[in-house]
Design a protein around this motif. Structure first.
Motif, PDB file in Angstrom:
ATOM      1  N   PRO A  96       0.813  -1.228   0.000  1.00 20.83           N
ATOM      2  CA  PRO A  96       0.000   0.000   0.000  1.00 20.83           C
ATOM      3  C   PRO A  96       0.849   1.283   0.000  1.00 20.83           C
ATOM      4  N   ALA A  97       1.930   1.296   0.757  1.00 24.81           N
ATOM      5  CA  ALA A  97       2.791   2.491   0.796  1.00 24.81           C
ATOM      6  C   ALA A  97       3.456   2.716  -0.563  1.00 24.81           C
ATOM      7  N   LEU A  98       3.971   1.652  -1.159  1.00 28.22           N
ATOM      8  CA  LEU A  98       4.629   1.814  -2.460  1.00 28.22           C
ATOM      9  C   LEU A  98       3.630   2.145  -3.546  1.00 28.22           C
ATOM     10  N   THR A  99       2.427   1.582  -3.431  1.00 26.00           N
ATOM     11  CA  THR A  99       1.377   1.911  -4.403  1.00 26.00           C
ATOM     12  C   THR A  99       0.968   3.365  -4.281  1.00 26.00           C
ATOM     13  N   ALA A 100       0.877   3.857  -3.048  1.00 25.04           N
ATOM     14  CA  ALA A 100       0.526   5.268  -2.839  1.00 25.04           C
ATOM     15  C   ALA A 100       1.600   6.180  -3.423  1.00 25.04           C
ATOM     16  N   LEU A 101       2.882   5.821  -3.224  1.00 25.93           N
ATOM     17  CA  LEU A 101       3.948   6.628  -3.811  1.00 25.93           C
ATOM     18  C   LEU A 101       3.928   6.520  -5.328  1.00 25.93           C
ATOM     19  N   PHE A 102       3.616   5.335  -5.843  1.00 25.10           N
ATOM     20  CA  PHE A 102       3.498   5.122  -7.288  1.00 25.10           C
ATOM     21  C   PHE A 102       2.426   6.052  -7.857  1.00 25.10           C
ATOM     22  N   SER A 103       1.271   6.073  -7.201  1.00 32.01           N
ATOM     23  CA  SER A 103       0.171   6.930  -7.685  1.00 32.01           C
ATOM     24  C   SER A 103       0.532   8.402  -7.577  1.00 32.01           C
ATOM     25  N   TRP A 104       1.145   8.759  -6.464  1.00 29.04           N
ATOM     26  CA  TRP A 104       1.505  10.165  -6.253  1.00 29.04           C
ATOM     27  C   TRP A 104       2.536  10.623  -7.290  1.00 29.04           C
ATOM     28  N   GLY A 105       3.546   9.791  -7.494  1.00 27.55           N
ATOM     29  CA  GLY A 105       4.565  10.129  -8.489  1.00 27.55           C
ATOM     30  C   GLY A 105       3.998  10.218  -9.884  1.00 27.55           C
ATOM     31  N   THR A 106       3.054   9.316 -10.198  1.00 33.82           N
ATOM     32  CA  THR A 106       2.406   9.336 -11.504  1.00 33.82           C
ATOM     33  C   THR A 106       1.638  10.632 -11.704  1.00 33.82           C
ATOM     34  N   ARG A 107       0.904  11.020 -10.669  1.00 39.52           N
ATOM     35  CA  ARG A 107       0.031  12.179 -10.792  1.00 39.52           C
ATOM     36  C   ARG A 107       0.791  13.494 -10.773  1.00 39.52           C
ATOM     37  N   TRP A 108       1.813  13.563  -9.930  1.00 40.63           N
ATOM     38  CA  TRP A 108       2.397  14.876  -9.662  1.00 40.63           C
ATOM     39  C   TRP A 108       3.816  15.090 -10.190  1.00 40.63           C
ATOM     40  N   GLN A 109       4.523  14.016 -10.432  1.00 37.38           N
ATOM     41  CA  GLN A 109       5.928  14.214 -10.776  1.00 37.38           C
ATOM     42  C   GLN A 109       6.274  13.905 -12.217  1.00 37.38           C
ATOM     43  N   LEU A 110       5.688  12.863 -12.757  1.00 39.13           N
ATOM     44  CA  LEU A 110       6.082  12.495 -14.114  1.00 39.13           C
ATOM     45  C   LEU A 110       5.363  13.390 -15.108  1.00 39.13           C
ATOM     46  N   SER A 111       6.102  13.812 -16.123  1.00 36.68           N
ATOM     47  CA  SER A 111       5.503  14.722 -17.099  1.00 36.68           C
ATOM     48  C   SER A 111       4.645  13.962 -18.097  1.00 36.68           C
TER      49      SER A 111
END
Lengths: 193, 193
Positions: free
Chosen positions: B121-136
DNA sequence: TCACTGGCTATGAAAAAGCTAAGCCAGGCT
DNA sequence: AGCCTGGCTTAGCTTTTTCATAGCCAGTGA
């Protein structure tokens, strides 16, 4: 227990509980044929990949907004707090907003942004994990749902509304929105050898 | 827009979207009256608080179990991989298990344990967050629910089955299981000044 | 004008994380 | 017995993180 000479034995999942990793599907199944360039987890860690950044985000989510509050509540050093606050603001997780108490001069508050608040699932998941696996007794605080009083954790959830068991999570090539065709990993990753 | 001289203005949440932190309740409401000792997030970071640990856990969840697999798939250096694998094994997130391919000598596999898998769950949350906010652009891979094909993220969820909006999350003193009486923060935190 | 102070910055240092390169070694095969 | 090799360890180094301490400075009140 009989042993098997099956060449694929290592790739199979003989025991759900014994080796509970997620399933790689499609062209991702051969994990050594692609690289995790542009990994969103790494992209997230580019911003919040230090212990001090996590602790500061914890306090921002707990309501801290002023420099002195971060100092008192984190026990981190001032230079580090200043550096992290600047970095998190530049990254858009916090927003510097001037405010002024009567009789005092203008200061800056570091307000949590939507981007910063969106880390709550990650921090909640770490909170739950740490509670379950690391602390020898229950922590003195817990996260709860104010509407019903129930304890809150982070769970895996799909867009169709299912609670997702970890054994049913798969990693697959991203599908184009329109026609569902999977994108080639190299298509979106022209960078890096 | 009229301004207010209300002394509590700073503590109020004038705009849910503007400052979306969680609510501290009961004796926790005065955040400067308690310290976050024995914080589960910090306890989690004691084990997984480095970038390399996150990356290794990513690959463990993607199915890596052999030393060489971690080397190829993470691009981290061998000394660091060896050190992290030893630490994660000692901490119980991985389990060292001998295995032997025919014609080869016995090696060790680093198998994911239930404790390790519970970081999903923690890695999935970071995965989602990075997808939404960091990757162009969208990453070339996505997490999906194999039962229905829907995309998977981490969401806040309470024990009564509610999807929890972040604005309805509160931090409260831990309640005793039997009678619901809140524990004093110092009760469980005799350590540290 | 002067004193005070919150919010930093600068400096030097220590520790940790991470790297490259080289080497060790146990165990399997020939 | 000797060679090979995967899985490390060691050594030396760089970079990053973090700390303690001192100091700067702008702006407020007296």
């Amino acid at each position: 227990m009989p042993t098997t000479d099956d060449d694929h034995a290592e790739h199979l999942r003989p025991d759900q509980g014994a080796d509970p990793h997620i399933t790689l599907t499609g062209r991702l199944a051969d994990r050594d044929s692609w690289r995790a360039d542009n990994c969103p987890i790494v992209a997230a860690l580019d911003v919040i990949g230090t212990r001090s950044a996590f602790v500061i985000m914890r306090e921002a989510l707990y309501g801290a907004s002023r420099f002195e509050q971060f100092v008192k509540r984190t026990q981190l050093s001032e230079p580090i707090i200043a550096t992290r606050l600047r970095e998190l603001t530049e990254a858009g997780l916090l927003a510097k907003e001037p405010y002024r108490e009567p009789g005092e001069r203008t200061r800056n508050a570091y307000r949590l942004t939507e981007k910063g608040a969106d880390l709550l699932p990650a921090l909640t998941a770490l909170f739950s994990w740490g509670t379950r696996w690391q602390l020898s007794s229950r922590p003195p605080v817990e996260l709860a749902h104010s509407d019903c009083g129930g304890l809150v954790t982070s769970v895996l959830y799909c867009e169709h509304g299912h609670i997702v068991d970890p054994s049913t999570v798969e990693l697959r090539p991203t599908r184009n929105q329109r026609d569902g065709t999977a994108r080639s990993p190299s298509e979106a990753d022209p960078k890096r050898a």
